[in-house]
Enzyme design. Sequence first.
Site, short mmCIF file in Angstrom:
data_model
loop_
_atom_site.label_atom_id
_atom_site.label_comp_id
_atom_site.label_asym_id
_atom_site.label_seq_id
_atom_site.Cartn_x
_atom_site.Cartn_y
_atom_site.Cartn_z
N THR A 94 102.73 9.14 125.21
CA THR A 94 103.35 7.94 125.32
C THR A 94 102.05 6.75 125.99
O THR A 94 101.87 5.58 125.35
CB THR A 94 104.33 7.72 125.12
N ASP B 65 91.99 11.84 145.27
CA ASP B 65 90.66 12.81 145.58
C ASP B 65 89.81 12.59 146.91
O ASP B 65 89.51 13.40 147.74
CB ASP B 65 89.98 13.19 144.09
N ARG C 129 101.90 9.58 133.78
CA ARG C 129 101.28 9.42 133.09
C ARG C 129 101.81 10.11 131.62
O ARG C 129 101.89 11.48 131.95
CB ARG C 129 99.96 8.85 132.67
N ASP D 133 87.25 8.48 142.47
CA ASP D 133 89.05 8.80 142.54
C ASP D 133 89.63 8.57 143.86
O ASP D 133 89.34 9.90 144.56
CB ASP D 133 89.28 10.08 141.93
N1 URA Z 1 92.38 5.67 139.96
C1 URA Z 1 91.47 5.50 141.13
O1 URA Z 1 91.14 6.58 141.54
N2 URA Z 1 89.85 5.41 140.91
C2 URA Z 1 89.69 4.59 139.83
O2 URA Z 1 88.83 4.36 139.65
C3 URA Z 1 91.09 3.88 139.30
C4 URA Z 1 92.31 4.47 139.45
#
Ligand code: URA
Length: 209
Positions: free
Chosen positions: A108, A203, A104, A200
Site C-alpha cells: 500500500t 545510513d 512502509r 540516506d
Molecule cells: N530519507 C533520507 O534519509 N534521505 C532522503 O533524502 C529522504 C528521506
Amino acid sequence: MSNVHVVDHPLVQHKLTLMRKRDASTSTFRRLLNELASLMAYEVTRDMPTQAVQIETPLETMTARVIDGKKLVFVSILRAGTGLLDGMLAVVPGARVGHVGLYRDPATLQPVEYYFKMPQEMGERDVVVLDPMLATGNSAAAAITRLKTLKPRSIKFVCLLTCPEGVAALQKAHPDVPIYTAAIDRQLNDHGYILPGLGDAGDRIFGTK
Ligand code: URA
C-alpha cells in the site's frame, strides 16, 4: 510558506554544508548532526514558557526565570530521528523522550506503526517530533496523527532538510504543526530522496552503507 521556520543562522548553514558532502565520514556526520541539533533546539524552544523562581546569588535573593524541561518531550521517529536526540538533550537535559517506529507497507506504500512508547501524562506536555529528513512527509504525518490521539499541549516538528513536496504533505495533514528546518531543498526524486539533499540520513548516521 507559513508555519515553516527556516533556521538560517550562519553556523547552522555551515555545518549543514559540511554534512552534505559525500566524503564526510560517519563520525564527522554524527558530530555535525549533534551540533546542529543543539542549535535547532535553541530555535524550537524559543517561545517555551518560563516560570519565576526565587534563587540566592552569592550576593542576594532574586526572582529569576526557569523552564520546565520535564514538560517537554522529544519524540524520535526511528531510526534517523535518534541522530537528533543527543544534541537536543544536551540543551534540554530534563526533557522526556518518546519513540515512534513506522515502516512502509510494500503493497500500500502506507506507513505502518511497529513501535510507540511515550512518557506518561502526555496531555500536559509539549512535543517536539524529530526526523532529520522530511521527504514524502508520510512518516511524519502518521507519527503526528498518532501523537494527537494523546492530546499533548502542543506539537512541533524539527528536521534538518526538507523539500517543497514534504512541506506541502505535512502541512496538508497537520496545518497546525510548525515545521523547523535548516533548509528547503529543490525537490523529491522518484525514490523519495531529497535533491540535492545529503543522502540516506540513517545510513550516514549509523554507517550502514
Ligand atoms: N530519507 C533520507 O534519509 N534521505 C532522503 O533524502 C529522504 C528521506
